[in-house]
Design a protein around this motif. Structure first.
Motif, PDB file in Angstrom:
ATOM      1  N   PHE A 148       0.804  -1.225   0.000  1.00  0.00           N
ATOM      2  CA  PHE A 148       0.000   0.000   0.000  1.00  0.00           C
ATOM      3  C   PHE A 148       0.836   1.274   0.000  1.00  0.00           C
ATOM      4  CE2 PHE A 148      -2.877  -3.223   1.764  1.00  0.00           C
ATOM      5  CZ  PHE A 148      -3.891  -3.131   0.824  1.00  0.00           C
ATOM      6  N   ASN A 149       2.044   1.214   0.533  1.00  0.00           N
ATOM      7  CA  ASN A 149       2.911   2.383   0.414  1.00  0.00           C
ATOM      8  C   ASN A 149       3.340   2.602  -1.027  1.00  0.00           C
ATOM      9  OD1 ASN A 149       4.546   4.507   1.864  1.00  0.00           O
ATOM     10  ND2 ASN A 149       6.184   3.395   0.841  1.00  0.00           N
TER      11      ASN A 149
ATOM     12  N   LEU B 223       1.536   6.081  -6.430  1.00  0.00           N
ATOM     13  CA  LEU B 223       0.905   6.112  -7.759  1.00  0.00           C
ATOM     14  C   LEU B 223      -0.442   6.828  -7.738  1.00  0.00           C
ATOM     15  CD1 LEU B 223       1.657   2.409  -8.801  1.00  0.00           C
ATOM     16  CD2 LEU B 223       2.901   4.459  -9.511  1.00  0.00           C
ATOM     17  N   CYS B 224      -0.804   7.420  -6.612  1.00  0.00           N
ATOM     18  CA  CYS B 224      -2.109   8.087  -6.495  1.00  0.00           C
ATOM     19  C   CYS B 224      -2.175   9.324  -7.393  1.00  0.00           C
ATOM     20  CB  CYS B 224      -2.361   8.500  -5.050  1.00  0.00           C
ATOM     21  SG  CYS B 224      -2.668   7.112  -3.943  1.00  0.00           S
ATOM     22  N   THR B 225      -3.321   9.468  -8.050  1.00  0.00           N
ATOM     23  CA  THR B 225      -3.540  10.631  -8.917  1.00  0.00           C
ATOM     24  C   THR B 225      -4.747  11.447  -8.483  1.00  0.00           C
ATOM     25  OG1 THR B 225      -4.816   9.214 -10.439  1.00  0.00           O
ATOM     26  CG2 THR B 225      -2.465   9.542 -10.931  1.00  0.00           C
ATOM     27  N   SER B 226      -5.359  11.062  -7.362  1.00  0.00           N
ATOM     28  CA  SER B 226      -6.525  11.804  -6.876  1.00  0.00           C
ATOM     29  C   SER B 226      -6.514  11.825  -5.356  1.00  0.00           C
ATOM     30  CB  SER B 226      -7.826  11.174  -7.367  1.00  0.00           C
ATOM     31  OG  SER B 226      -8.042   9.908  -6.760  1.00  0.00           O
ATOM     32  N   PHE B 227      -7.190  12.800  -4.796  1.00  0.00           N
ATOM     33  CA  PHE B 227      -7.281  12.941  -3.345  1.00  0.00           C
ATOM     34  C   PHE B 227      -7.966  11.730  -2.724  1.00  0.00           C
ATOM     35  CE2 PHE B 227      -9.689  14.553   0.381  1.00  0.00           C
ATOM     36  CZ  PHE B 227      -8.614  14.947   1.170  1.00  0.00           C
TER      37      PHE B 227
ATOM     38  N   MET C  88      -5.617   4.663   0.169  1.00  0.00           N
ATOM     39  CA  MET C  88      -4.355   3.943   0.325  1.00  0.00           C
ATOM     40  C   MET C  88      -3.768   4.147   1.717  1.00  0.00           C
ATOM     41  SD  MET C  88      -3.826   2.172  -2.328  1.00  0.00           S
ATOM     42  CE  MET C  88      -5.599   1.983  -2.475  1.00  0.00           C
ATOM     43  N   ARG C  89      -3.836   5.369   2.224  1.00  0.00           N
ATOM     44  CA  ARG C  89      -3.307   5.630   3.562  1.00  0.00           C
ATOM     45  C   ARG C  89      -4.137   4.916   4.636  1.00  0.00           C
ATOM     46  NH1 ARG C  89       1.657   7.257   4.488  1.00  0.00           N
ATOM     47  NH2 ARG C  89       1.014   8.380   6.366  1.00  0.00           N
TER      48      ARG C  89
ATOM     49  N   SER D 102       9.312   1.175   0.240  1.00  0.00           N
ATOM     50  CA  SER D 102       8.750  -0.174   0.047  1.00  0.00           C
ATOM     51  C   SER D 102       9.838  -1.198  -0.234  1.00  0.00           C
ATOM     52  CB  SER D 102       7.739  -0.144  -1.101  1.00  0.00           C
ATOM     53  OG  SER D 102       6.644   0.692  -0.786  1.00  0.00           O
ATOM     54  N   ALA D 103      10.871  -0.798  -0.962  1.00  0.00           N
ATOM     55  CA  ALA D 103      11.987  -1.714  -1.226  1.00  0.00           C
ATOM     56  C   ALA D 103      12.724  -2.056   0.061  1.00  0.00           C
ATOM     57  CB  ALA D 103      12.953  -1.074  -2.233  1.00  0.00           C
TER      58      ALA D 103
END
Length: 478
Positions: free
Chosen positions: A121-122, A127-131, A137-138, A219-220
């Motif tokens: 999820f992080n 990759l989020c493009t919207s509020f 995701m958070r 994330s890595a």
């Protein structure tokens, strides 16, 4: 009295051969518990949990701005606060559940599930493009990340009683470094096309997703920690149920049941959680406000920093936290105790906190010296206070309740941290709209004064009769 002969026979009688908890206890008795491996394990797992929480703060202002949801520039801080709070909403709803799972099935499975959630999820948050997508995701990252509670329990169980401060200071140090290096990482790596055009070309993937790189790096790192957790030691005993069934004394059973039911009435535990929660509101609000205020333009009474400027300040604060928490804290704590040390840190935090808004009058070298010194001390004091309260919380309960107890703490703390970013962002927006023309506490003075009110309340709660410390059996002898 039975005679079990020599010492090896006694140990064989006491320890269960296939019980991971007994192996940990045996290592403690043989004084083989204070090892680099144990300290490093706590460090990397807590860091894995903390980096996703804090790494977004330096670029969150710009990310929300790119979503084009704020009507005015002053409103950006409010929307950023909602994104910051979404993680805490998710964690508040599930932390007790994860604590129950940790007490039933062990610390290790919960830790592994939590790290997997960070990896997934992080990465998606970058990759989020919207509020709306960012909020979701958070939230999911917080709901499935049950790392902190079990690891706080783990750190108190893996070491002998006299090294409890080492375990909890390692947790606090890793947490503090994550809260410092997380923003540093986000500050340096966000918007890489603008900062490093020779490496990241325009109109590339990195230009379309300017906030993916810091999320990907975190994330890595989490993936590497996940692999290392294959060798994580389990501290929970697997013969507890068997031992309870073999008891023939009904009175002992009733006492144990009564003890399990009294967790919420355990005032040493609950008082330390309440104090910790009030400090937590202040801490998360400060971290977000500092980042948002630093990057705000001068016309809004900010410092007009770039994200990498904020990253540099917080990175140096992280180095100071490592040195103090792992090198000095345990010795100082032995002299004055965790509560007194926390009080000293709380008192010193107040003048430092109120000095921040005056720094808008400075520039150049003077500004750099002032902001670096104040930020280092403030972040260091945050971790000193947290460490002391961690010690009290884990001393207040026995092992079979420690996962749930820490789950209650994380739930309460997360619920309070929902308030912190949202309220902090809203008050910062309000103070910026009022500007320096307000008759009382103009501009950023208002928001830092509000932080000090919360700090002062938490400081008062550290005194008796509110905060009570549970004495261990060895302490009760004196």
């Amino acid at each position: 009295m039975e005679d079990y002969g020599d010492q090896p026979l006694l140990k064989k009688h006491y320890y269960h051969e296939n019980c991971p908890g007994c192996k940990v206890d045996q290592a403690k008795e043989l004084k083989q518990d204070v090892t680099f491996r144990n300290v490093f394990t706590i460090w990397i797992v807590i860091l894995c949990s903390t980096l996703p929480i804090a790494s977004l703060f330096p670029y969150l202002y710009f990310m929300v701005k790119d979503f084009n949801i704020a009507e005015t520039e002053e409103d950006i801080s409010s929307y950023a606060g909602y994104v910051g709070s979404a993680f805490m909403v998710g964690r508040a709803l599930t932390s007790i559940l994860w604590g129950m799972v940790a007490d039933r099935y062990g610390r290790k499975p919960v830790v592994i599930i939590g790290i997997i959630s960070v990896v997934i999820f992080n990465t998606l948050f970058g990759l989020c493009t919207s509020f709306r997508m960012a909020i979701i995701m958070r939230f999911l990252l917080g709901a499935l990340n049950g790392l902190v509670g079990p690891m706080k329990a783990y750190s108190s169980e893996i070491f002998r009683e006299e090294y409890q401060a080492l375990g909890q200071s390692t947790v606090a140090a890793a947490w503090g470094v994550g809260l410092a290096f997380g923003p540093a990482l986000g500050g340096y790596l966000a918007q890489p096309v603008q900062k490093y055009p020779n490496i990241f070309p325009k109109d590339s993937f990195w230009d379309k997703f300017p906030y993916f790189l810091p999320c990907f790096i975190v994330s890595a790192m989490a993936l590497a920690v996940l692999i290392s957790c294959i060798w994580l030691q389990e501290t929970l005993h697997n013969h507890k149920t068997e031992a309870l069934e073999n008891r023939t004394n009904e009175t002992d059973k009733n006492k144990m049941i009564q003890k399990d039911e009294s967790l919420l009435r355990n005032w040493p535990l609950m008082s330390s959680i309440i104090v910790y929660c009030v400090f937590a509101i202040h801490d998360i609000a400060f971290i977000e406000i500092f980042s948002l205020w630093s990057v705000s333009p001068r016309r809004l009474d900010g410092l007009n920093f770039e994200t990498n400027d904020v990253g540099s300040v917080l990175a140096l604060a992280g180095v100071a936290i490592i040195i103090f928490q792992l090198g000095i804290y345990q010795s100082v704590q032995k002299i004055c105790g965790p509560i007194v040390l926390a009080r000293i840190a709380g008192v010193l935090s107040i003048p430092i906190l109120q000095s921040f808004p005056f720094m808008t009058m400075l520039s150049g070298f003077t500004l750099n010296i002032s902001i670096y010194s104040a930020a280092i001390l403030k972040n260091l004091f945050i971790e000193v206070i947290s460490t002391g309260l961690y010690i009290l919380q884990n001393k207040a309960v026995d092992q079979h309740q420690r996962g749930v107890a820490n789950g209650i703490c994380i739930t309460a703390m997360s619920a309070c941290k929902i308030i912190g970013p949202a309220a902090g962002g809203a008050i910062l927006t309000w103070s910026q709209k009022l500007g320096m023309h307000a008759s009382f506490l103009p501009g950023p003075h208002l928001v830092f004064f509000g932080l000090n009110l919360v700090e002062g309340l938490a400081l008062l709660l550290t005194f008796k009769p509110f905060l009570i410390e549970r004495k261990t059996p060895s302490e009760q002898l004196y």
